[in-house]
Design an enzyme around this catalytic site. Structure first.
Site, PDB file in Angstrom:
ATOM      1  N   TRP A  71       0.719  -0.915   0.041  1.00  0.00           N
ATOM      2  CA  TRP A  71       0.182   0.104   0.113  1.00  0.00           C
ATOM      3  C   TRP A  71       0.709   1.352  -0.248  1.00  0.00           C
ATOM      4  O   TRP A  71       1.628   1.370   0.696  1.00  0.00           O
ATOM      5  CB  TRP A  71      -0.846   0.290   1.436  1.00  0.00           C
ATOM      6  CG  TRP A  71      -1.673   1.002   0.925  1.00  0.00           C
ATOM      7  CD1 TRP A  71      -2.754   1.195   0.555  1.00  0.00           C
ATOM      8  CD2 TRP A  71      -1.676   1.984   1.634  1.00  0.00           C
ATOM      9  NE1 TRP A  71      -3.825   2.243   0.598  1.00  0.00           N
ATOM     10  CE2 TRP A  71      -2.871   3.067   2.075  1.00  0.00           C
ATOM     11  CE3 TRP A  71      -0.990   2.705   2.741  1.00  0.00           C
ATOM     12  CZ2 TRP A  71      -3.052   4.579   2.252  1.00  0.00           C
ATOM     13  CZ3 TRP A  71      -0.838   4.584   3.781  1.00  0.00           C
ATOM     14  CH2 TRP A  71      -2.009   5.408   2.596  1.00  0.00           C
ATOM     15  N   ASN A  95       7.538  -2.972   5.844  1.00  0.00           N
ATOM     16  CA  ASN A  95       6.646  -2.790   6.232  1.00  0.00           C
ATOM     17  C   ASN A  95       6.687  -1.716   6.805  1.00  0.00           C
ATOM     18  O   ASN A  95       7.308  -2.031   8.172  1.00  0.00           O
ATOM     19  CB  ASN A  95       5.421  -3.829   6.549  1.00  0.00           C
ATOM     20  CG  ASN A  95       3.479  -3.230   7.017  1.00  0.00           C
ATOM     21  OD1 ASN A  95       3.646  -2.373   6.621  1.00  0.00           O
ATOM     22  ND2 ASN A  95       3.413  -3.673   8.029  1.00  0.00           N
ATOM     23  N   GLY A  96       6.507  -0.678   6.980  1.00  0.00           N
ATOM     24  CA  GLY A  96       6.124   0.943   7.877  1.00  0.00           C
ATOM     25  C   GLY A  96       6.972   1.755   6.835  1.00  0.00           C
ATOM     26  O   GLY A  96       6.509   1.798   5.664  1.00  0.00           O
ATOM     27  N   LYS A 468     -18.814   4.709   6.014  1.00  0.00           N
ATOM     28  CA  LYS A 468     -19.181   3.240   4.574  1.00  0.00           C
ATOM     29  C   LYS A 468     -19.078   3.860   3.163  1.00  0.00           C
ATOM     30  O   LYS A 468     -18.960   3.802   2.204  1.00  0.00           O
ATOM     31  CB  LYS A 468     -20.609   2.575   5.601  1.00  0.00           C
ATOM     32  CG  LYS A 468     -19.229   1.995   6.009  1.00  0.00           C
ATOM     33  CD  LYS A 468     -18.902   0.432   6.085  1.00  0.00           C
ATOM     34  CE  LYS A 468     -17.986   0.473   6.132  1.00  0.00           C
ATOM     35  NZ  LYS A 468     -17.540   1.664   7.590  1.00  0.00           N
ATOM     36  N   HIS A 487     -26.833  26.119   9.572  1.00  0.00           N
ATOM     37  CA  HIS A 487     -25.740  27.009  10.086  1.00  0.00           C
ATOM     38  C   HIS A 487     -24.544  27.212   9.331  1.00  0.00           C
ATOM     39  O   HIS A 487     -23.125  27.123   9.517  1.00  0.00           O
ATOM     40  CB  HIS A 487     -24.930  26.380  11.420  1.00  0.00           C
ATOM     41  CG  HIS A 487     -25.633  26.653  12.743  1.00  0.00           C
ATOM     42  ND1 HIS A 487     -26.681  27.921  12.977  1.00  0.00           N
ATOM     43  CD2 HIS A 487     -26.411  25.598  13.136  1.00  0.00           C
ATOM     44  CE1 HIS A 487     -27.461  27.756  13.725  1.00  0.00           C
ATOM     45  NE2 HIS A 487     -27.630  26.329  14.235  1.00  0.00           N
ATOM     46  N   LYS A 586      -6.519  -2.372   4.961  1.00  0.00           N
ATOM     47  CA  LYS A 586      -7.629  -2.616   6.502  1.00  0.00           C
ATOM     48  C   LYS A 586      -7.455  -2.205   7.444  1.00  0.00           C
ATOM     49  O   LYS A 586      -7.444  -1.838   8.257  1.00  0.00           O
ATOM     50  CB  LYS A 586      -8.170  -5.061   6.232  1.00  0.00           C
ATOM     51  CG  LYS A 586      -8.262  -4.932   6.969  1.00  0.00           C
ATOM     52  CD  LYS A 586     -10.238  -4.302   7.540  1.00  0.00           C
ATOM     53  CE  LYS A 586     -10.900  -4.856   8.130  1.00  0.00           C
ATOM     54  NZ  LYS A 586     -11.804  -4.405   8.326  1.00  0.00           N
TER      55      LYS A 586
END
Ligand code: AGP
Length: 591
Positions: A71, A95-96, A468, A487, A586
């Site tokens: 990702w 990963n990080g 969602k 408002h 996720k």
């Protein structure tokens, strides 16, 4: 939030890596790759797009390898930026996020090194090559000592073609010891199989997988032993079971998830200790992100209404940087489906460091959050694969409502065990009623913007409904307090703007209908979700779905169900994959 896998053993590595990456795709799916050593020959295969594009690599020879599904954080989702990253003798999957990438890269460039990607991760391969003097793990430890930020790493070396070295700081990493070899992954289900022993690497630890042996080391190089964790490897691997998407299947599992979670509080072995802690709490604060944050604001209504205890709810990424006041007697409830969300973990660690008692509400056993909290309450939603949280949200509500009721009981407040007990069955009824939103899809699929309105607990559900909707339809929407629209935001309403109104409180119904009328008078098309059927025939209402009445406080557990269904059906109508929405993953294990 990427996913990493690795294997060394008697079998061919490539098929094992690809199957493991498929199980990790929910963590990120914009590019993927594997590196397999055949003797000292490094074979690298990477593609932009999902793991499916790696199938060609299944035939690679070699019994040791690493893999990654990405990702994107630094650099576009391209083949060049896909992991593994290779430099010199080393291949790395990460990963990080490396926060000091720039100065480290400048030092490498000064040494005449060239980079082939835009990523922060590639710097790690350069550092290990620079630090390598023949001792593999020492080179990895030296490189990691230079890094600032989070990492879960797996490294191959052509000079040591039977060895994988691992390192972990703030990003999850687990190992497996099986009959046919040694495994590693970002989470347990990617390597869980019959007869495998599972180990979790802790922050700052390193490991060597060599031949049939796993060796663990501390940050300063001391060899340590670790016990396997008690994980049921027979756990069912999620399948769609005839549903078109995991999301739709997981929505159908909401009643069961709620029913199973309902038993947690009464069966929690340390419930009397937890009750004491909550009863004497000077201050309760819930910290979470995204949907988990919304379950927190819904729970606030229940704690305050039933137990008359003030509860604050904070977005974890705000909490961790606002220098929070944590007075003596503070209880922080950290809510996280994955138990790996970086911001929620950081907020919980900060609260604990300042003296709070931390109670974790999570859906994943052995998650990082479960390991750091003083008390851990597990939701029993089962594995949730779809990026959009549905059953885990309803399970979080079930557990938090039960906790609020437990506290109310202990403090002589309003108890409502009967209403709670019937929520799972009412959720099943709401699920059947929710199918009515399928007829609404045409009015939403091309909308410029959508409003979800409500007052009180309905406003909390409106926020979740809007999240969602946005995350899987890619259409702009806003959850808004019905009383606040006039408002300013009312200026956005124009002819046929879809407005979804939630109406579950008789006490507030007319007030909410005033706001609905304000939008209707400006041309909005109104869609009503209510447990008060008499409002469905009002002139403002074009379409409606009637859900069971479970009382105002717990109503989000039911009113959210048609909202989940609306988001799902509009997403599908727009040709999206609701299980893997663009740009998202996720579990957000990076900042
Ligand atoms: C929810 O649909 C989203 N996928 C996202 O907001 C999620 O709730 C958030 O990232 C928190 O995740 P967690 O519950 O695993 O901490």
């Amino acid at each position: 939030m990427c996913g990493i896998v690795g294997y060394v053993g008697t079998g061919r590595a490539a098929p094992i890596l690809l199957d493991g990456l498929k199980k990790l795709e929910y963590r990120g799916y914009d590019s993927a790759g594997i590196a397999v050593l055949d003797g000292s020959r490094m074979q690298l295969f990477r593609r932009a797009g999902s793991v499916a594009y790696l199938e060609e690599a299944r035939k690679l020879q070699g019994c040791i390898g690493i893999g990654h599904t990405r990702w994107a954080t630094h650099g576009a989702p391209t083949e060049q930026n896909a992991h593994p990253h290779v430099y010199g003798r080393f291949a790395v999957v990460h990963n990080g996020i490396i926060e000091n990438m720039q100065p480290l890269k400048e030092a490498c460039l000064k040494r005449g090194e060239t980079f082939s990607s835009e990523t922060d991760s590639e710097i790690i391969a350069h550092l290990i090559e620079f630090c390598y003097d023949g001792d593999f793990i020492k080179a990895v430890r030296s490189a990691c000592a230079r890094l600032e930020g989070a990492y879960a790493l797996a490294v191959l070396c052509t000079a040591e073609p039977d060895t994988i070295v691992l390192a972990r700081r703030a990003s999850p990493l687990v190992l497996g010891e099986g009959e046919d070899g040694l495994y590693l992954a970002s989470d347990i289900p990617a390597i869980a199989r019959k007869g495998i022993k599972i180990y979790a690497l802790s922050d700052g630890e390193f490991a060597i997988l060599r031949g049939r042996e796993i060796a663990f080391y501390t940050e300063d190089g001391r060899k340590i032993s670790k016990d396997p964790i008690d994980y049921d490897c027979e756990e069912e691997i999620p399948e769609k079971k005839g549903f078109a998407h995991f999301m739709r299947k997981e929505m159908s599992e909401i009643p069961l998830a709620m029913a199973n979670t309902q038993k947690i509080i009464p069966c929690y072995p340390r419930i009397s200790e937890l009750r004491e802690v909550l009863c004497h709490a000077e201050y309760i604060e819930i910290v979470a992100c995204g949907t988990a944050y919304h379950s927190g604001i819904c729970a606030k209504y229940a704690f305050e209404s039933l137990a008359r205890v003030p509860v604050a709810v904070s977005i974890a990424s705000e909490y961790r940087y606002r220098d929070p006041i944590v007075k003596k007697g503070t209880v922080v409830i950290a809510v996280s489906q994955s138990g790996e969300t970086a911001d929620t973990l950081a907020a919980a660690e900060l609260a604990r460091a300042r003296g709070a008692v931390v109670v974790a509400v999570t859906n994943v056993r052995f998650s990082s959050l479960a390991r750091l909290a003083d008390h851990v309450l597990f939701t029993c939603a089962g594995r949730e694969i779809a990026v959009a949280a549905t059953k885990s949200f309803n399970a979080q509500l079930m557990l938090l409502y039960s906790l609020a009721e437990e506290l109310a009981r202990a403090r002589g407040g309003r108890v409502c065990g009967a209403e709670l007990a019937e929520l799972p069955a009412l959720a099943a009824e709401a699920g059947r009623a929710a199918e009515g939103v399928r007829g609404w899809t045409a009015h939403f699929a091309g909308a410029k913007s959508v409003f979800f309105l409500g007052r009180g607990a309905d406003y909390c559900a409106a926020l979740e409904g809007s999240l969602k909707f946005k995350e899987i339809t890619y259409l702009p929407s806003e959850g808004y307090p019905a009383g606040e629209l006039k408002h300013g935001t009312l200026a956005l309403v124009e002819r046929n703007t879809p407005v979804v109104a939630l109406l579950t409180s008789r006490r507030l119904a007319e007030k909410t209908m005033n706001a609905v009328h304000e939008t209707y008078a400006r041309g909005a098309k109104v869609f009503l979700i209510t447990c008060l059927p008499e409002y469905c025939s009002r002139e403002e209402v074009s379409f409606s779905v009637v859900i069971p009445d479970c009382g105002e406080i717990f109503s989000p557990a039911l009113s959210v169900i048609p909202l989940q269904a609306l988001a799902y059906y509009v997403s599908v109508a727009r040709g999206n994959d609701p299980d893997k929405p663009r740009n998202l993953a996720k579990s957000v294990t990076v900042e």
